[in-house]
Enzyme design. Sequence first.
Site, PDB file in Angstrom:
ATOM      1  N   ASP A  44     -14.480  -0.562   0.773  1.00  0.00           N
ATOM      2  CA  ASP A  44     -13.089  -0.771   0.321  1.00  0.00           C
ATOM      3  C   ASP A  44     -13.123  -1.419  -1.063  1.00  0.00           C
ATOM      4  N   VAL A  98      -7.711  -2.405  -3.213  1.00  0.00           N
ATOM      5  CA  VAL A  98      -6.552  -2.043  -4.043  1.00  0.00           C
ATOM      6  C   VAL A  98      -5.245  -2.248  -3.274  1.00  0.00           C
ATOM      7  N   ASP A 109     -15.070   1.252  -5.634  1.00  0.00           N
ATOM      8  CA  ASP A 109     -13.995   2.237  -5.769  1.00  0.00           C
ATOM      9  C   ASP A 109     -14.557   3.652  -5.566  1.00  0.00           C
ATOM     10  N   ASN A 120      -6.238   9.025  -7.410  1.00  0.00           N
ATOM     11  CA  ASN A 120      -7.021   8.205  -6.473  1.00  0.00           C
ATOM     12  C   ASN A 120      -7.433   9.028  -5.248  1.00  0.00           C
ATOM     13  N   THR A 141      -2.317  14.183   7.176  1.00  0.00           N
ATOM     14  CA  THR A 141      -1.017  13.726   7.651  1.00  0.00           C
ATOM     15  C   THR A 141      -0.205  14.898   8.196  1.00  0.00           C
ATOM     16  N   SER A 166       6.514  14.663  -0.491  1.00  0.00           N
ATOM     17  CA  SER A 166       6.354  13.638  -1.538  1.00  0.00           C
ATOM     18  C   SER A 166       5.057  13.934  -2.296  1.00  0.00           C
ATOM     19  N   TYR A 170       2.713  11.913  -2.586  1.00  0.00           N
ATOM     20  CA  TYR A 170       1.643  11.421  -1.702  1.00  0.00           C
ATOM     21  C   TYR A 170       1.250  12.500  -0.694  1.00  0.00           C
ATOM     22  N   HIS A 171       2.263  13.039   0.041  1.00  0.00           N
ATOM     23  CA  HIS A 171       1.940  14.044   1.056  1.00  0.00           C
ATOM     24  C   HIS A 171       1.246  15.256   0.406  1.00  0.00           C
ATOM     25  N   LYS A 211      -2.493  14.993   0.080  1.00  0.00           N
ATOM     26  CA  LYS A 211      -3.244  15.311   1.306  1.00  0.00           C
ATOM     27  C   LYS A 211      -3.468  16.815   1.426  1.00  0.00           C
ATOM     28  N   GLN A 226      -2.502  13.060  10.941  1.00  0.00           N
ATOM     29  CA  GLN A 226      -1.926  11.973  11.731  1.00  0.00           C
ATOM     30  C   GLN A 226      -0.419  11.863  11.495  1.00  0.00           C
ATOM     31  N   LEU A 231       9.198   2.607  12.458  1.00  0.00           N
ATOM     32  CA  LEU A 231       9.409   1.822  13.679  1.00  0.00           C
ATOM     33  C   LEU A 231       9.037   0.348  13.457  1.00  0.00           C
ATOM     34  N   TYR A 264      18.001   6.224   7.418  1.00  0.00           N
ATOM     35  CA  TYR A 264      18.325   6.942   6.186  1.00  0.00           C
ATOM     36  C   TYR A 264      19.101   8.212   6.531  1.00  0.00           C
ATOM     37  N   VAL A 313      14.562  13.068  -0.353  1.00  0.00           N
ATOM     38  CA  VAL A 313      15.065  14.434  -0.225  1.00  0.00           C
ATOM     39  C   VAL A 313      14.334  15.050   0.959  1.00  0.00           C
TER      40      VAL A 313
HETATM   41  P1  NAD Z   1      -3.756   1.165   3.954  1.00  0.00           P
HETATM   42  O1  NAD Z   1      -3.175   1.245   2.588  1.00  0.00           O
HETATM   43  O2  NAD Z   1      -3.404   0.011   4.820  1.00  0.00           O
HETATM   44  O3  NAD Z   1      -5.358   1.236   3.851  1.00  0.00           O
HETATM   45  C1  NAD Z   1      -6.048   2.033   2.925  1.00  0.00           C
HETATM   46  C2  NAD Z   1      -7.285   1.248   2.466  1.00  0.00           C
HETATM   47  O4  NAD Z   1      -8.021   2.050   1.542  1.00  0.00           O
HETATM   48  C3  NAD Z   1      -6.925  -0.052   1.764  1.00  0.00           C
HETATM   49  O5  NAD Z   1      -7.652  -1.130   2.307  1.00  0.00           O
HETATM   50  C4  NAD Z   1      -7.298   0.219   0.303  1.00  0.00           C
HETATM   51  O6  NAD Z   1      -7.719  -0.957  -0.375  1.00  0.00           O
HETATM   52  C5  NAD Z   1      -8.403   1.263   0.433  1.00  0.00           C
HETATM   53  N1  NAD Z   1      -8.522   2.160  -0.735  1.00  0.00           N
HETATM   54  C6  NAD Z   1      -7.550   2.926  -1.294  1.00  0.00           C
HETATM   55  N2  NAD Z   1      -8.038   3.604  -2.351  1.00  0.00           N
HETATM   56  C7  NAD Z   1      -9.352   3.278  -2.451  1.00  0.00           C
HETATM   57  C8  NAD Z   1     -10.391   3.654  -3.352  1.00  0.00           C
HETATM   58  N3  NAD Z   1     -10.182   4.483  -4.378  1.00  0.00           N
HETATM   59  N4  NAD Z   1     -11.632   3.133  -3.163  1.00  0.00           N
HETATM   60  C9  NAD Z   1     -11.869   2.277  -2.135  1.00  0.00           C
HETATM   61  N5  NAD Z   1     -10.924   1.865  -1.268  1.00  0.00           N
HETATM   62  C10 NAD Z   1      -9.672   2.364  -1.428  1.00  0.00           C
HETATM   63  O7  NAD Z   1      -3.392   2.552   4.673  1.00  0.00           O
HETATM   64  P2  NAD Z   1      -3.412   2.907   6.232  1.00  0.00           P
HETATM   65  O8  NAD Z   1      -2.039   2.796   6.758  1.00  0.00           O
HETATM   66  O9  NAD Z   1      -4.530   2.198   6.897  1.00  0.00           O
HETATM   67  O10 NAD Z   1      -3.751   4.451   6.146  1.00  0.00           O
HETATM   68  C11 NAD Z   1      -5.109   4.890   6.165  1.00  0.00           C
HETATM   69  C12 NAD Z   1      -5.180   6.398   6.051  1.00  0.00           C
HETATM   70  O11 NAD Z   1      -4.486   6.990   7.145  1.00  0.00           O
HETATM   71  C13 NAD Z   1      -4.533   6.947   4.781  1.00  0.00           C
HETATM   72  O12 NAD Z   1      -5.322   7.992   4.277  1.00  0.00           O
HETATM   73  C14 NAD Z   1      -3.201   7.463   5.249  1.00  0.00           C
HETATM   74  O13 NAD Z   1      -2.768   8.521   4.459  1.00  0.00           O
HETATM   75  C15 NAD Z   1      -3.511   7.909   6.668  1.00  0.00           C
HETATM   76  N6  NAD Z   1      -2.303   7.847   7.528  1.00  0.00           N
HETATM   77  C16 NAD Z   1      -1.656   6.664   7.737  1.00  0.00           C
HETATM   78  C17 NAD Z   1      -0.511   6.628   8.548  1.00  0.00           C
HETATM   79  C18 NAD Z   1       0.280   5.380   8.797  1.00  0.00           C
HETATM   80  O14 NAD Z   1       1.359   5.473   9.435  1.00  0.00           O
HETATM   81  N7  NAD Z   1      -0.169   4.215   8.348  1.00  0.00           N
HETATM   82  C19 NAD Z   1      -0.073   7.826   9.134  1.00  0.00           C
HETATM   83  C20 NAD Z   1      -0.763   9.027   8.889  1.00  0.00           C
HETATM   84  C21 NAD Z   1      -1.891   9.018   8.085  1.00  0.00           C
HETATM   85  N1  USQ Z   2      13.028   6.222   7.469  1.00  0.00           N
HETATM   86  C1  USQ Z   2      14.291   5.716   7.769  1.00  0.00           C
HETATM   87  N2  USQ Z   2      14.490   4.398   7.555  1.00  0.00           N
HETATM   88  C2  USQ Z   2      13.521   3.558   7.090  1.00  0.00           C
HETATM   89  C3  USQ Z   2      12.241   4.088   6.805  1.00  0.00           C
HETATM   90  C4  USQ Z   2      12.027   5.436   6.993  1.00  0.00           C
HETATM   91  O1  USQ Z   2      15.191   6.442   8.211  1.00  0.00           O
HETATM   92  O2  USQ Z   2      13.791   2.363   6.931  1.00  0.00           O
HETATM   93  C5  USQ Z   2      12.762   7.669   7.710  1.00  0.00           C
HETATM   94  C6  USQ Z   2      12.251   8.415   6.497  1.00  0.00           C
HETATM   95  O3  USQ Z   2      13.317   8.888   5.698  1.00  0.00           O
HETATM   96  C7  USQ Z   2      11.428   9.524   7.137  1.00  0.00           C
HETATM   97  C8  USQ Z   2      10.904   8.887   8.426  1.00  0.00           C
HETATM   98  O4  USQ Z   2      11.717   7.737   8.665  1.00  0.00           O
HETATM   99  O5  USQ Z   2      12.239  10.589   7.493  1.00  0.00           O
HETATM  100  C9  USQ Z   2       9.452   8.446   8.354  1.00  0.00           C
HETATM  101  O6  USQ Z   2       9.285   7.566   7.250  1.00  0.00           O
HETATM  102  P1  USQ Z   2       8.070   6.511   7.183  1.00  0.00           P
HETATM  103  O7  USQ Z   2       8.216   5.701   5.944  1.00  0.00           O
HETATM  104  O8  USQ Z   2       7.908   5.815   8.469  1.00  0.00           O
HETATM  105  O9  USQ Z   2       6.801   7.509   7.100  1.00  0.00           O
HETATM  106  P2  USQ Z   2       6.291   8.452   5.930  1.00  0.00           P
HETATM  107  O10 USQ Z   2       6.914   8.178   4.626  1.00  0.00           O
HETATM  108  O11 USQ Z   2       6.351   9.855   6.437  1.00  0.00           O
HETATM  109  O12 USQ Z   2       4.767   7.997   5.810  1.00  0.00           O
HETATM  110  C10 USQ Z   2       4.028   7.418   6.890  1.00  0.00           C
HETATM  111  C11 USQ Z   2       2.766   6.819   6.302  1.00  0.00           C
HETATM  112  C12 USQ Z   2       1.930   7.929   5.676  1.00  0.00           C
HETATM  113  C13 USQ Z   2       1.691   9.027   6.689  1.00  0.00           C
HETATM  114  C14 USQ Z   2       2.977   9.535   7.316  1.00  0.00           C
HETATM  115  C15 USQ Z   2       2.733  10.451   8.499  1.00  0.00           C
HETATM  116  O13 USQ Z   2       3.086   5.823   5.343  1.00  0.00           O
HETATM  117  O14 USQ Z   2       0.697   7.400   5.215  1.00  0.00           O
HETATM  118  O15 USQ Z   2       1.005  10.083   6.084  1.00  0.00           O
HETATM  119  O16 USQ Z   2       3.718   8.410   7.844  1.00  0.00           O
HETATM  120  S1  USQ Z   2       3.858  11.804   8.557  1.00  0.00           S
HETATM  121  O17 USQ Z   2       5.228  11.303   8.472  1.00  0.00           O
HETATM  122  O18 USQ Z   2       3.631  12.483   9.807  1.00  0.00           O
HETATM  123  O19 USQ Z   2       3.546  12.633   7.412  1.00  0.00           O
END
Ligand code: NAD
Ligand code: USQ
Length: 393
Positions: free
Chosen positions: A31, A34, A74, A118, A144, A179, A181-182, A185, A208, A239, A255, A327
């Site tokens: 890690d 960041v 990194d 990144n 995701t 987004s 971000y998405h 992936k 996930q 949630l 939202y 959106v």
């Molecule tokens: P998080 O931000 O809590 O953890 C990510 C970790 O990766 C952090 O500790 C960060 O410091 C490290 N990192 C990021 N960029 C790096 C780099 N360039 N080099 C080294 N370390 C780096 O995120 P999370 O919620 O634990 O999510 C982990 C993974 O799971 C992500 O890829 C995310 O897209 C995926 N994911 C998360 C969720 C969710 O709801 N949290 C849902 C679906 C998928």
């Molecule tokens: N939402 C609300 N109110 C809020 C927050 C979110 O209505 O206060 C709605 C959003 O508009 C969206 C849904 O809830 O429709 C999910 O939003 P979220 O912020 O919980 O999740 P998302 O942005 O999709 O991202 C999260 C993680 C990401 C992961 C993704 C899985 O941050 O890393 O990839 O969930 S998934 O949604 O299946 O792509």
Amino acid sequence: MKVLVLGGDGYCGWPTALHLSEAGHEVVIVDNFVRRQIDHELGVQSLTPIRTLSERVRAWKEVSGQKIGVEVGDLLDWEFVAGFMRRHRPDAVVHFAEQRAAPYSMIDRAHAVYTQHNNVIGTLNLLFAIRDFAPECHLVKLGTMGEYGTPNIDIEEGFIEIEHNGRRDVVPYPKQPGSFYHLSKVHDSHNIMFACRIWGIRSTDLNQGVVYGTITAQTEQDERLINRFDYDEVFGTVLNRFCIQAAVGHPLTVYGKGGQTRGFLDIRDTVRCVELAIENPPEEGEYRVFNQFTEEFSVRELAEKVVEAAAKLGVEARVENLPNPRVEAEEHYYNAKHTKLLDLGLKPHYLSESLLDSLLNIALEHRERVDEAAILPRVDWRGSRRSEGEEVA
Ligand code: NAD
Ligand code: USQ
């Protein structure tokens, strides 16, 4: 097995590292912290008081007798990636280390570029390092469910069989992410699938859903092992946010209409799914996709469940439909397959009243750490109100 957990200091990575260590695997966390730095940038902090990684790992040694190794650096730094892959030659690499907040990637141009650079380049470095130093290694990559978007047909696990002009083929399922971000992936998935095809790498892409909860069997063994719990508008998932909003008397921020439906899972299932993937590796050259979630809910349904659970604890919560800063479709068809992990033996923790109870209680316990100014959404998909160079916080 020797397993590297990239992003092992984060929300999903830390409990996964502990779970794999307890299961008897030799674990090394990679890690660059960041995520902790982004907390400073946004002026927010985890609801739960998380310890430094060195304290966490020391505490785990005391509690379990197991050692977890640490590599700080990194994934964008090729020499660093090549170095740790050459030194460890792991059996599996679990890759969580990406910028994972959709709103963060939509703040402005700089944040979109940071996110895709990144995520895409970090994964590309990793693919070359696997090819050159550990070609047998199984890459378990966190993707995701959002890669698919919300199409008006059933969502398959990674691939779909189609017939076109009288011919049939199995092709990657169409991607319509919501987004930058998405989208990162989706780009990763394409790069990984290509690397598997040309170099014979083996990989599992775990698509996930949205994760909720914070506690696992390992993190609750000692307060120094506590996991992070984000509730701010950028990193808080829906949630988890609703539970904290209820605890501090803030209206639940649905939202738009709230018909947005997603796949969800308990963090205890995240750690188990990763373990199942590691223990059942794909063949050489195989790229496979598992949809990693256990239940589907609309945002409105989740809010109703939190209001009910809060009422049982004597807390009055109410819902407020806010103009949607994103959106996205607010009412839509959603039916996604998710059988592959169940076939491997996953026994899901379904969302229950007792889980909501425990989440609400954690939120109530740490209520004084909540900064209410971090709750309302400010990042706008249609064109950020923030111009480049302007303060984010
Ligand atoms: P998080 O931000 O809590 O953890 C990510 C970790 O990766 C952090 O500790 C960060 O410091 C490290 N990192 C990021 N960029 C790096 C780099 N360039 N080099 C080294 N370390 C780096 O995120 P999370 O919620 O634990 O999510 C982990 C993974 O799971 C992500 O890829 C995310 O897209 C995926 N994911 C998360 C969720 C969710 O709801 N949290 C849902 C679906 C998928
Ligand atoms: N939402 C609300 N109110 C809020 C927050 C979110 O209505 O206060 C709605 C959003 O508009 C969206 C849904 O809830 O429709 C999910 O939003 P979220 O912020 O919980 O999740 P998302 O942005 O999709 O991202 C999260 C993680 C990401 C992961 C993704 C899985 O941050 O890393 O990839 O969930 S998934 O949604 O299946 O792509």
